[in-house]
Design a protein around this motif. Structure first.
Motif, PDB file in Angstrom:
ATOM      1  N   GLU A  59       0.823  -1.215   0.000  1.00  0.00           N
ATOM      2  CA  GLU A  59       0.000   0.000   0.000  1.00  0.00           C
ATOM      3  C   GLU A  59       0.853   1.259   0.000  1.00  0.00           C
ATOM      4  OE1 GLU A  59      -0.566  -2.380   2.538  1.00  0.00           O
ATOM      5  OE2 GLU A  59      -2.140  -3.380   1.397  1.00  0.00           O
ATOM      6  N   THR A  60       2.094   1.152   0.436  1.00  0.00           N
ATOM      7  CA  THR A  60       2.962   2.331   0.496  1.00  0.00           C
ATOM      8  C   THR A  60       3.655   2.614  -0.826  1.00  0.00           C
ATOM      9  OG1 THR A  60       4.917   1.104   1.227  1.00  0.00           O
ATOM     10  CG2 THR A  60       3.419   1.911   2.944  1.00  0.00           C
ATOM     11  N   TYR A  61       3.600   1.674  -1.766  1.00  0.00           N
ATOM     12  CA  TYR A  61       4.270   1.872  -3.050  1.00  0.00           C
ATOM     13  C   TYR A  61       3.527   2.922  -3.868  1.00  0.00           C
ATOM     14  CZ  TYR A  61       5.761   1.176  -7.825  1.00  0.00           C
ATOM     15  OH  TYR A  61       6.210   1.387  -9.096  1.00  0.00           O
ATOM     16  N   ASP A  62       4.293   3.893  -4.373  1.00  0.00           N
ATOM     17  CA  ASP A  62       3.728   4.971  -5.184  1.00  0.00           C
ATOM     18  C   ASP A  62       4.407   4.955  -6.550  1.00  0.00           C
ATOM     19  OD1 ASP A  62       2.746   7.290  -6.310  1.00  0.00           O
ATOM     20  OD2 ASP A  62       3.619   8.633  -4.826  1.00  0.00           O
ATOM     21  N   VAL A  63       3.668   4.564  -7.577  1.00  0.00           N
ATOM     22  CA  VAL A  63       4.233   4.458  -8.924  1.00  0.00           C
ATOM     23  C   VAL A  63       4.711   5.812  -9.439  1.00  0.00           C
ATOM     24  CG1 VAL A  63       2.066   4.763 -10.196  1.00  0.00           C
ATOM     25  CG2 VAL A  63       3.873   3.349 -11.169  1.00  0.00           C
ATOM     26  N   GLY A  64       4.203   6.889  -8.897  1.00  0.00           N
ATOM     27  CA  GLY A  64       4.624   8.224  -9.313  1.00  0.00           C
ATOM     28  C   GLY A  64       5.994   8.610  -8.790  1.00  0.00           C
ATOM     29  N   ARG A  65       6.477   7.912  -7.773  1.00  0.00           N
ATOM     30  CA  ARG A  65       7.773   8.252  -7.178  1.00  0.00           C
ATOM     31  C   ARG A  65       8.912   7.400  -7.712  1.00  0.00           C
ATOM     32  NH1 ARG A  65       7.171   8.499  -0.963  1.00  0.00           N
ATOM     33  NH2 ARG A  65       9.229   9.391  -1.114  1.00  0.00           N
ATOM     34  N   ALA A  66       8.646   6.133  -7.997  1.00  0.00           N
ATOM     35  CA  ALA A  66       9.708   5.240  -8.471  1.00  0.00           C
ATOM     36  C   ALA A  66       9.061   4.053  -9.173  1.00  0.00           C
ATOM     37  CB  ALA A  66      10.562   4.752  -7.309  1.00  0.00           C
ATOM     38  N   SER A  67       9.832   3.438 -10.058  1.00  0.00           N
ATOM     39  CA  SER A  67       9.329   2.239 -10.717  1.00  0.00           C
ATOM     40  C   SER A  67       9.288   1.101  -9.709  1.00  0.00           C
ATOM     41  CB  SER A  67      10.234   1.863 -11.890  1.00  0.00           C
ATOM     42  OG  SER A  67      11.487   1.409 -11.422  1.00  0.00           O
ATOM     43  N   LEU A  68       8.522   0.070  -9.998  1.00  0.00           N
ATOM     44  CA  LEU A  68       8.455  -1.086  -9.116  1.00  0.00           C
ATOM     45  C   LEU A  68       9.836  -1.711  -8.966  1.00  0.00           C
ATOM     46  CD1 LEU A  68       6.719  -2.984  -7.416  1.00  0.00           C
ATOM     47  CD2 LEU A  68       6.347  -4.350  -9.480  1.00  0.00           C
ATOM     48  N   ARG A  69      10.585  -1.755 -10.042  1.00  0.00           N
ATOM     49  CA  ARG A  69      11.947  -2.310 -10.018  1.00  0.00           C
ATOM     50  C   ARG A  69      12.818  -1.535  -9.028  1.00  0.00           C
ATOM     51  NH1 ARG A  69      16.751  -1.282 -13.446  1.00  0.00           N
ATOM     52  NH2 ARG A  69      17.954  -3.190 -13.517  1.00  0.00           N
ATOM     53  N   THR A  70      12.777  -0.234  -9.101  1.00  0.00           N
ATOM     54  CA  THR A  70      13.566   0.603  -8.198  1.00  0.00           C
ATOM     55  C   THR A  70      13.148   0.375  -6.755  1.00  0.00           C
ATOM     56  OG1 THR A  70      13.852   2.269  -9.913  1.00  0.00           O
ATOM     57  CG2 THR A  70      14.181   2.993  -7.647  1.00  0.00           C
ATOM     58  N   TRP A  71      11.862   0.317  -6.512  1.00  0.00           N
ATOM     59  CA  TRP A  71      11.339   0.111  -5.166  1.00  0.00           C
ATOM     60  C   TRP A  71      11.796  -1.241  -4.620  1.00  0.00           C
ATOM     61  CZ3 TRP A  71       6.754  -2.613  -3.177  1.00  0.00           C
ATOM     62  CH2 TRP A  71       6.385  -2.206  -1.884  1.00  0.00           C
ATOM     63  N   LEU A  72      11.720  -2.282  -5.445  1.00  0.00           N
ATOM     64  CA  LEU A  72      12.164  -3.610  -5.025  1.00  0.00           C
ATOM     65  C   LEU A  72      13.661  -3.627  -4.714  1.00  0.00           C
ATOM     66  CD1 LEU A  72      10.136  -5.894  -7.458  1.00  0.00           C
ATOM     67  CD2 LEU A  72       9.841  -5.709  -4.973  1.00  0.00           C
ATOM     68  N   GLN A 116      25.358  -0.317  -7.996  1.00  0.00           N
ATOM     69  CA  GLN A 116      24.320  -0.852  -8.877  1.00  0.00           C
ATOM     70  C   GLN A 116      22.970  -0.213  -8.564  1.00  0.00           C
ATOM     71  OE1 GLN A 116      24.697  -2.777 -11.452  1.00  0.00           O
ATOM     72  NE2 GLN A 116      22.571  -3.099 -11.927  1.00  0.00           N
ATOM     73  N   LEU A 117      22.654  -0.100  -7.294  1.00  0.00           N
ATOM     74  CA  LEU A 117      21.388   0.520  -6.912  1.00  0.00           C
ATOM     75  C   LEU A 117      21.359   1.979  -7.345  1.00  0.00           C
ATOM     76  CD1 LEU A 117      18.665   0.332  -5.524  1.00  0.00           C
ATOM     77  CD2 LEU A 117      19.810   0.863  -3.373  1.00  0.00           C
ATOM     78  N   ARG A 118      22.460   2.703  -7.165  1.00  0.00           N
ATOM     79  CA  ARG A 118      22.532   4.098  -7.586  1.00  0.00           C
ATOM     80  C   ARG A 118      22.293   4.210  -9.092  1.00  0.00           C
ATOM     81  NH1 ARG A 118      22.145   8.652  -5.033  1.00  0.00           N
ATOM     82  NH2 ARG A 118      23.392   7.767  -3.384  1.00  0.00           N
ATOM     83  N   ARG A 119      22.905   3.311  -9.871  1.00  0.00           N
ATOM     84  CA  ARG A 119      22.740   3.321 -11.323  1.00  0.00           C
ATOM     85  C   ARG A 119      21.264   3.119 -11.702  1.00  0.00           C
ATOM     86  NH1 ARG A 119      26.065  -0.892 -12.989  1.00  0.00           N
ATOM     87  NH2 ARG A 119      27.723   0.454 -12.293  1.00  0.00           N
ATOM     88  N   ILE A 120      20.606   2.191 -11.022  1.00  0.00           N
ATOM     89  CA  ILE A 120      19.189   1.929 -11.292  1.00  0.00           C
ATOM     90  C   ILE A 120      18.349   3.157 -10.968  1.00  0.00           C
ATOM     91  CG2 ILE A 120      17.193   0.590 -10.509  1.00  0.00           C
ATOM     92  CD1 ILE A 120      19.216  -1.767 -10.158  1.00  0.00           C
ATOM     93  N   LEU A 121      18.637   3.787  -9.839  1.00  0.00           N
ATOM     94  CA  LEU A 121      17.874   4.966  -9.442  1.00  0.00           C
ATOM     95  C   LEU A 121      18.081   6.127 -10.410  1.00  0.00           C
ATOM     96  CD1 LEU A 121      18.515   4.827  -5.603  1.00  0.00           C
ATOM     97  CD2 LEU A 121      16.355   4.354  -6.775  1.00  0.00           C
ATOM     98  N   VAL A 122      19.317   6.327 -10.855  1.00  0.00           N
ATOM     99  CA  VAL A 122      19.597   7.409 -11.801  1.00  0.00           C
ATOM    100  C   VAL A 122      18.910   7.135 -13.132  1.00  0.00           C
ATOM    101  CG1 VAL A 122      21.414   8.540 -13.137  1.00  0.00           C
ATOM    102  CG2 VAL A 122      21.720   8.163 -10.703  1.00  0.00           C
ATOM    103  N   GLU A 123      18.942   5.882 -13.595  1.00  0.00           N
ATOM    104  CA  GLU A 123      18.250   5.541 -14.848  1.00  0.00           C
ATOM    105  C   GLU A 123      16.764   5.847 -14.731  1.00  0.00           C
ATOM    106  OE1 GLU A 123      19.018   1.432 -15.631  1.00  0.00           O
ATOM    107  OE2 GLU A 123      21.123   1.781 -16.118  1.00  0.00           O
ATOM    108  N   ASP A 124      16.177   5.472 -13.606  1.00  0.00           N
ATOM    109  CA  ASP A 124      14.758   5.727 -13.392  1.00  0.00           C
ATOM    110  C   ASP A 124      14.475   7.225 -13.361  1.00  0.00           C
ATOM    111  OD1 ASP A 124      12.190   4.637 -13.050  1.00  0.00           O
ATOM    112  OD2 ASP A 124      12.282   4.957 -10.886  1.00  0.00           O
ATOM    113  N   ALA A 125      15.331   7.978 -12.712  1.00  0.00           N
ATOM    114  CA  ALA A 125      15.146   9.436 -12.639  1.00  0.00           C
ATOM    115  C   ALA A 125      15.319  10.075 -14.014  1.00  0.00           C
ATOM    116  CB  ALA A 125      16.125  10.046 -11.641  1.00  0.00           C
TER     117      ALA A 125
END
Length: 183
Positions: A59-72, A116-125
């Motif tokens: 319920e706390t996941y917000d698709v507007g803030r990050a992709s599901l992949r990033t959240w996971l 790796q996590l930073r790279r994923i977050l930057v790609e998403d941003a």
């Protein structure tokens, strides 16, 4: 006839969605967990715990803030850090690990995980920026190409490219703040 496109998972509202998310991201989460923890059992446990925590917090996941992949991946990072702390406080657990796997796996390097996590977050941003800003940043910062070369390729003045990079970086900072990514 080509196969139907893979379903893009954007939530964890049903058990079927969790299964689809696991099919889409489970292997990559496992590889990163294995690299960070150094044993197969620990990596499997980390992936299982990641999806369990994600299901409980769906319920706390917000698709507007990050992709599901990033959240996971953010959840997985926390799971791996918890596992490493537990291992550090209970050294006898390390002796129970699968020794052949430990010898084959890369040593536990949390910095690699962070990178790796930073790279994923930057790609998403970056996906959230306009095309002009995204391309300017990708070509100058990520590809490390000189401004005159990129400007010539894009057919714009160098000053325009520099302006796009400047405002693209500002927009990227705002997006990263919205995603609650700290520097």
């Amino acid at each position: 006839m080509s196969p139907p496109p893979a379903r893009v998972v954007t939530d964890l509202s049903t058990p079927e969605a969790v299964r689809a998310a696991y099919a889409a991201h489970g292997d990559e989460l496992y590889r990163l967990s294995l690299r960070a923890l150094g044993d197969q059992g620990g990596a499997q446990d980390a992936v299982q715990e990641t999806f369990l925590r994600a299901w409980r917090a769906r319920e706390t996941y917000d698709v507007g803030r990050a992709s599901l992949r990033t959240w996971l991946f953010q959840i997985a990072r926390n799971v791996v850090v918890d596992a490493q702390r537990a291992r550090g406080s209970r050294p006898w657990l390390r002796a129970l690990a699968d020794h052949p796997t430990l010898e084959e796996a890369a040593p536990a390097v949390p910095d690699g995980w962070e990178e790796q996590l930073r790279r994923i977050l930057v790609e998403d941003a970056l996906r959230r920026l306009g095309e002009d800003h995204r391309r300017a940043l990708a070509e100058t910062y990520l590809a490390d190409r000189p401004y005159p070369e990129v400007a010539a390729e894009l057919g714009i003045p160098e000053s325009t490219l520099r302006s796009r990079v400047f405002y693209g970086l500002k927009a990227l900072r705002v997006v990263m703040e919205e995603m609650e990514v700290r520097p």
